[in-house]
Design a protein around this motif. Structure first.
Motif, short mmCIF file in Angstrom:
data_model
loop_
_atom_site.label_atom_id
_atom_site.label_comp_id
_atom_site.label_asym_id
_atom_site.label_seq_id
_atom_site.Cartn_x
_atom_site.Cartn_y
_atom_site.Cartn_z
N ARG A 71 -8.03 -12.41 -8.12
CA ARG A 71 -9.58 -12.01 -8.03
C ARG A 71 -9.84 -11.91 -6.46
O ARG A 71 -10.65 -11.25 -6.40
CB ARG A 71 -10.15 -13.28 -8.62
CG ARG A 71 -11.64 -13.52 -8.76
CD ARG A 71 -12.28 -14.70 -9.21
NE ARG A 71 -11.83 -15.20 -10.44
CZ ARG A 71 -12.01 -14.78 -11.56
NH1 ARG A 71 -12.91 -13.94 -11.64
NH2 ARG A 71 -11.46 -15.34 -12.55
N GLY A 72 -9.40 -12.87 -5.66
CA GLY A 72 -9.67 -12.60 -4.23
C GLY A 72 -9.49 -11.29 -3.66
O GLY A 72 -9.95 -10.82 -2.82
N LEU A 73 -8.07 -10.85 -3.89
CA LEU A 73 -7.78 -9.50 -3.34
C LEU A 73 -8.63 -8.44 -3.77
O LEU A 73 -8.91 -7.50 -3.13
CB LEU A 73 -6.33 -9.32 -3.91
CG LEU A 73 -5.73 -7.98 -3.35
CD1 LEU A 73 -5.23 -8.27 -1.93
CD2 LEU A 73 -4.44 -7.78 -4.24
N LEU A 74 -9.13 -8.24 -4.98
CA LEU A 74 -9.64 -7.40 -5.66
C LEU A 74 -11.25 -7.29 -5.12
O LEU A 74 -12.01 -6.51 -5.47
CB LEU A 74 -9.80 -7.21 -7.04
CG LEU A 74 -8.43 -7.13 -7.70
CD1 LEU A 74 -8.45 -7.33 -9.32
CD2 LEU A 74 -7.94 -5.71 -7.27
N ARG A 75 -11.84 -8.36 -4.32
CA ARG A 75 -13.04 -8.25 -3.61
C ARG A 75 -13.22 -7.21 -2.91
O ARG A 75 -14.20 -6.56 -2.86
CB ARG A 75 -13.34 -9.48 -3.23
CG ARG A 75 -13.42 -10.90 -3.96
CD ARG A 75 -14.26 -11.81 -3.46
NE ARG A 75 -14.19 -12.91 -4.41
CZ ARG A 75 -13.40 -14.18 -4.20
NH1 ARG A 75 -12.65 -14.20 -3.32
NH2 ARG A 75 -13.64 -15.04 -5.19
N ASP A 76 -12.21 -6.72 -2.01
CA ASP A 76 -12.39 -5.54 -1.25
C ASP A 76 -11.65 -4.48 -1.80
O ASP A 76 -10.30 -4.34 -2.03
CB ASP A 76 -11.79 -5.95 0.00
CG ASP A 76 -12.31 -7.04 0.80
OD1 ASP A 76 -13.67 -7.02 0.77
OD2 ASP A 76 -11.60 -7.88 1.05
N PRO A 77 -12.17 -3.07 -2.26
CA PRO A 77 -11.59 -2.05 -2.78
C PRO A 77 -10.71 -1.48 -1.73
O PRO A 77 -10.95 -1.50 -0.63
CB PRO A 77 -12.66 -1.28 -3.24
CG PRO A 77 -14.03 -1.99 -3.14
CD PRO A 77 -13.81 -3.19 -2.04
N ALA A 78 -9.72 -0.92 -2.29
CA ALA A 78 -8.70 0.08 -1.67
C ALA A 78 -9.20 1.40 -1.51
O ALA A 78 -9.81 1.97 -2.58
CB ALA A 78 -7.17 0.00 -2.31
N ALA A 128 -7.76 4.26 -2.22
CA ALA A 128 -7.54 4.94 -3.80
C ALA A 128 -7.32 4.23 -4.92
O ALA A 128 -6.89 4.71 -5.80
CB ALA A 128 -6.02 5.78 -3.53
N GLY A 129 -7.98 2.97 -4.60
CA GLY A 129 -7.94 2.19 -6.04
C GLY A 129 -6.74 1.39 -5.91
O GLY A 129 -5.84 1.36 -5.23
N THR A 130 -6.75 0.59 -7.19
CA THR A 130 -5.70 -0.61 -7.26
C THR A 130 -4.93 -0.09 -8.65
O THR A 130 -5.53 0.17 -9.63
CB THR A 130 -6.02 -1.94 -7.12
OG1 THR A 130 -6.65 -2.26 -5.97
CG2 THR A 130 -4.96 -2.79 -7.36
N VAL A 131 -3.55 -0.21 -8.48
CA VAL A 131 -2.81 -0.19 -9.98
C VAL A 131 -2.19 -1.48 -9.88
O VAL A 131 -1.56 -2.37 -8.86
CB VAL A 131 -1.40 0.89 -9.70
CG1 VAL A 131 -0.30 0.58 -10.70
CG2 VAL A 131 -2.19 2.13 -9.79
N MET A 141 0.83 -1.04 -0.21
CA MET A 141 0.03 0.05 0.26
C MET A 141 0.93 1.33 -0.20
O MET A 141 1.81 1.29 0.66
CB MET A 141 -0.87 0.25 1.26
CG MET A 141 -1.78 -1.24 1.30
SD MET A 141 -3.17 -1.08 0.03
CE MET A 141 -3.99 0.27 0.21
N VAL A 142 0.55 2.14 -0.77
CA VAL A 142 1.13 3.44 -0.74
C VAL A 142 0.37 4.46 -0.47
O VAL A 142 -0.57 4.85 -1.55
CB VAL A 142 1.87 3.55 -2.14
CG1 VAL A 142 2.50 4.91 -2.00
CG2 VAL A 142 2.80 2.66 -2.60
N GLY A 143 0.02 5.14 0.59
CA GLY A 143 -1.02 5.95 0.93
C GLY A 143 -2.38 5.75 0.51
O GLY A 143 -3.14 6.63 -0.15
N GLY A 144 -2.85 4.53 0.65
CA GLY A 144 -4.22 4.39 0.39
C GLY A 144 -4.28 3.50 -1.02
O GLY A 144 -5.32 2.95 -1.53
N THR A 163 -13.74 -3.73 -11.20
CA THR A 163 -12.94 -3.69 -9.93
C THR A 163 -12.61 -2.33 -9.63
O THR A 163 -13.03 -1.41 -10.57
CB THR A 163 -11.99 -4.88 -9.66
OG1 THR A 163 -10.88 -4.44 -10.85
CG2 THR A 163 -12.35 -6.06 -9.96
N ASP A 164 -11.68 -2.35 -8.72
CA ASP A 164 -11.11 -0.77 -8.39
C ASP A 164 -9.87 -0.65 -8.91
O ASP A 164 -9.16 0.40 -8.80
CB ASP A 164 -11.20 -0.79 -6.86
CG ASP A 164 -9.78 -1.56 -6.22
OD1 ASP A 164 -9.47 -2.44 -6.84
OD2 ASP A 164 -9.52 -1.03 -5.17
#
Length: 302
Positions: free
Chosen positions: A162-169, A171-174, A132-135, A208-209
């Motif tokens: 797929r499992g990781l992306l079930r929960d949004p971050a 500031a989103g995901t790169v 994680m980098v600042g959200g 996803t996010d």
């Protein structure tokens, strides 16, 4: 919540500091980082693969030392993915998970179920991790197929993603990987040399996010979409592929490049290409047969 990423790729530093074409890869990286010294508000430096031209730990360590010094001076993390020229043991020895903080400490978490795959401690296994980098959630995938130019993201990685992306971050995901899931029709060698299971990746990230997919490998800038998600291919550091060449050749010329990726602003994501100053920019380095990108035999394949 804005974030700014300096996106590099294809440093190709061999154990001697040079690549297989006798280009001084470390000098190219040093020059690019020097020219990037005035960039403001960076939150992360990302290197999307082909860190070491010969897959050596020494090559990876030399890149880490330089990029790490640049990142440390700004108090920001630096993150790496594998590429087709990398080898997992050397990558792991020098870079661990590939997610390093500003002090050089390994802060990455291997994607669920991947740590230790194909070998104790993961040294022979796929290097897919998250931090994680600042959200902002930064996920690196391992698209390396040993001995091949093209890439594949394994089903185990896709399942973990797929499992990781079930929960949004917050500031989103790169998502970062070496082999692009996009190509241009003007360069027919791109499709066979890119990511071969792009449709499977598209199915996982759709809806996803994920705010951007960042790649390298092609040594040129290219933008597109995958499942509605912006995809960006950043230029190479060691050489640039010249698409003004005839379609029956792959021509590499001098000229290091990088991208500033801005996330969270009014035009997010936006991509700003930087070109290092080089007295020899545009000079030909090599010409390769694009057939090598189809059969995996290209010694000059990127």
């Amino acid at each position: 919540m804005p974030h700014r990423i300096l996106h590099l790729s294809d440093t190709h530093a061999g154990a001697t500091g040079r690549d297989q074409h006798d280009v001084d890869a470390l000098a190219a990286l040093d020059g690019l980082l020097h020219d990037c010294r005035h960039l403001p508000n960076l939150d992360l430096v990302l290197v999307t693969g082909d860190v070491a031209d010969d897959g050596s730990a020494e090559g990876c360590a030399a890149v880490r030392e330089r990029v790490g010094r640049f990142a440390a001076s700004r108090g920001i993390p630096h993150v790496y993915t594998t590429g087709n020229h990398d080898r997992r043991p050397g990558f792991t020895l020098a870079l661990g998970t590939g997610h390093l903080d500003d002090t050089g400490a390994d802060v990455g978490v291997m994607l669920d179920g991947l740590d230790g795959l194909d070998g104790p401690g993961g040294s022979e296994g796929e290097r897919a991790a998250v931090s994680m980098v600042g959200g902002l959630r930064v996920v690196t995938l391992d698209s390396l197929v040993p001995g091949a130019v093209h890439g594949v993201v394994s089903r185990r990685q896709l399942s973990a993603l797929r499992g990781l992306l079930r929960d949004p971050a917050p500031a989103g995901t790169v998502l970062a990987l070496h082999h692009p899931p996009i190509h241009t029709q003007s360069a027919p060698w791109m499709r066979p040399g890119g990511l071969h299971n792009r449709d499977e990746l598209a199915e996982v990230i759709a809806g996803t996010d994920v705010v951007a997919v960042l790649c390298g490998h092609f040594h040129l800038q290219l933008g597109g979409q995958l499942a509605g998600v912006p995809v960006w291919v950043t230029p190479g550091v060691v050489t640039r592929i010249d698409l003004t060449a005839a379609s029956d050749v792959v021509r590499a010329v001098r000229g290091a490049g990088a991208t500033v990726v801005d996330l969270g602003g009014p035009f997010s994501p936006s991509f700003h290409v930087l070109h290092a100053r080089d007295a020899e920019v545009g000079q030909q380095v090599y010409v390769a047969d694009p057939a090598g990108f189809r059969d995996g035999s290209a010694g000059t394949g990127r």
